[in-house]
Design a protein around this motif. Structure first.
Motif, short mmCIF file in Angstrom:
data_model
loop_
_atom_site.label_atom_id
_atom_site.label_comp_id
_atom_site.label_asym_id
_atom_site.label_seq_id
_atom_site.Cartn_x
_atom_site.Cartn_y
_atom_site.Cartn_z
N GLU A 348 0.82 -1.20 0.00
CA GLU A 348 0.00 0.00 0.00
C GLU A 348 0.86 1.26 0.00
O GLU A 348 0.52 2.25 -0.64
CB GLU A 348 -0.93 -0.02 1.22
N ARG A 349 1.98 1.23 0.70
CA ARG A 349 2.87 2.38 0.72
C ARG A 349 3.48 2.62 -0.66
O ARG A 349 3.57 3.76 -1.12
CB ARG A 349 3.96 2.18 1.77
N ASN A 379 -2.44 14.14 2.84
CA ASN A 379 -3.12 13.00 3.44
C ASN A 379 -3.71 12.14 2.35
O ASN A 379 -4.03 12.61 1.26
CB ASN A 379 -4.21 13.45 4.43
N SER A 381 -4.85 7.63 1.43
CA SER A 381 -4.92 6.26 1.90
C SER A 381 -4.91 5.31 0.73
O SER A 381 -5.21 5.69 -0.40
CB SER A 381 -6.17 6.05 2.75
N CYS A 382 -4.57 4.07 1.00
CA CYS A 382 -4.63 2.99 0.02
C CYS A 382 -5.41 1.84 0.63
O CYS A 382 -5.30 1.58 1.83
CB CYS A 382 -3.23 2.50 -0.35
N GLN A 383 -6.17 1.18 -0.19
CA GLN A 383 -6.87 -0.03 0.21
C GLN A 383 -6.50 -1.12 -0.77
O GLN A 383 -6.89 -1.07 -1.94
CB GLN A 383 -8.39 0.19 0.22
N CYS A 392 -5.83 3.82 -4.38
CA CYS A 392 -5.24 4.84 -3.51
C CYS A 392 -5.87 6.19 -3.82
O CYS A 392 -6.18 6.48 -4.97
CB CYS A 392 -3.73 4.95 -3.71
#
Length: 451
Positions: A348-349, A379, A381-383, A392
């Protein structure tokens, strides 16, 4: 001759009278010179006095396009004119390709001494600069149309491949069923819907309904058990149908029918049936493989559908990614190409870093359209799930406004990645925004030209 003279002399007095008469006759026969009539008031010249402001000193003055001097620095400018209508123009240079202009249409009446104040406007491009700008815009439009034609030539085989796939195959789906009391979890096999080319919400819901009905007929134990709270005969299950809800996300289409309730006398059990549909069998089998861990297997598929056998080998580490980015509420979206990152499944990063890099590359490529360098808190996020689509979202906040947002999706086969990329364009058309293309890939990745 002398004798003749002599003959004429006795009649000298008469001769003078005759000469006078002759002179009068000649005068009468000769036309009198023409006299110039007096000029009318409408044709009399007058003076047009121009009162030039200090900033207008040196401005070139024209009347009906004819140069009539410059605004002086120490007084008015007087122009001799006749009554009529004039187009007054005063222009003064204001830097490279800029000028300050005063324009007005004047009607000068007979017998008046008109006065006009000259106030120059703000700087604006000169006629030559406007012409050059128009030429540059025309060239840019030609270049844009050429780029669109070239892009269409590239996209055409991709669209044809996707359309051929849609015409040949339906959706590849499987279902996961859960019950709340007994904590029963089971996953169905992958099936292919019978209707090729129809991947609408209606078709997905029809597939799900068919699966639930087939499951009901094949596994009564899933729907019934001894009565709750009191002994006695086993009740007949009753099927309650709540409102169907659906969510469609690009190439990965998911239909959720939550909160279906079965009533058994005094007992009440809630059960969820989730259907996951994909555009390719490989992606559906990879998704099912992820869900299948720790779950029971079902052998039920909807009536009219056929099970899709798993491929010889599954490679969850192979991914094909694409991204889209949009600035705030602007009317532009930018799509990346499809690339293969290679190596193991991206974390995810890593996905999030790739999206941030793509956003920065879009901004650098067209700084006039996109906001200034991204700054302020970042800000996002990733899923992601191993072997499944990973999405993401990043947001850059600058001075309290949303600057850039979008997503990056990695899928296990190129066909699905190109369908996701096509879904970005479809979403842009739906939202009535412009969709641009930017053939970008992260360092070390390989661009994929077609599925």
């Amino acid at each position: 001759m002398f004798g003749m003279f002599e003959t004429a002399r006795p009649g000298r007095a008469w001769g003078r009278s005759g000469l006078a008469a002759v002179a009068l006759g000649i005068a009468a026969a000769t036309p009198a010179p023409a006299q110039t009539p007096p000029q009318t008031a409408a044709a009399l010249p007058t003076v047009l006095r121009l009162l030039c402001e200090e900033a207008a000193a040196g401005a070139a003055v024209t009347l009906n396009g004819e140069a009539r001097g410059e605004c002086p620095a120490d007084g008015p400018l007087d122009l001799i004119v006749v009554p009529g209508t004039y187009r007054l123009r005063a222009a003064k240079p204001a830097g490279l390709d800029q000028e300050r202009v005063f324009e007005k249409e004047l009607r000068i009446l007979p017998g008046t001494l008109p006065r006009q104040e000259v106030l120059l406007g703000n700087a604006r491009p000169t006629a030559d600069a406007q012409r050059r700008q128009a030429e540059q815009q025309a060239l840019a439009e030609q270049a844009r149309e050429k780029a669109l034609r070239e892009r269409a030539a590239i996209e055409r085989p991709i669209d044809e491949a996707l359309a051929a796939h849609d015409a040949q195959h339906g959706l590849f789906c499987f279902a996961v069923q859960r019950t709340s009391w007994r904590h029963k979890r089971a996953v169905s096999p992958v099936w292919e819907t019978p209707t090729a080319g129809d991947k609408s919400r209606t078709a997905q819901l029809a597939s799900l309904r068919g699966f639930v009905e087939a499951l009901h007929a094949a596994d009564d134990d899933w729907f019934a058990w001894p009565a709750y709270g009191q002994g006695g005969a086993e009740p007949v299950p009753r099927w309650d149908r709540p409102t169907d809800t659906a969510a469609i996300e690009g190439a990965r289409t998911v239909v959720l029918v939550n909160g279906r309730q079965l009533s058994f006398g005094r007992g009440l059990e809630e059960q969820d049936v989730t259907q996951h549909c994909y555009s390719t069998a490989d992606q559906a089998h990879l998704a099912r493989q992820w869900y299948a861990g720790g779950m029971a297997s079902l052998a039920v598929v909807p009536p009219g559908s056929r099970p899709a056998p798993p491929p010889q080998a599954l490679a969850p580490g192979r991914q094909f990614c694409t991204a889209a980015v949009r600035v705030g509420d602007s009317a532009h979206q930018v799509r990346s190409g499809v690339w293969a990152p290679g190596g193991a499944t991206l974390s995810e990063r890593q996905l999030f870093n790739a999206f941030v890099t793509f956003s920065s590359a879009v901004q650098t490529s067209d700084p006039e359209r996109w906001p200034a360098l991204m700054r302020g808190p970042l800000n996002g996020s990733c899923q992601g799930k191993s072997g499944l689509s990973s999405k993401c979202v990043a947001r850059f906040e600058s001075h309290g406004r949303k600057d850039m947002q979008g997503d990056i999706v990695c899928l296990p086969d190129a066909m699905s990645a190109f369908q996701q990329r096509q879904a970005y364009k479809a979403a842009a058309l739906r939202d009535q925004i412009v969709s641009d293309d930017f053939e970008w890939a992260p360092a070390g990745a390989t661009l994929i030209e077609r599925p």
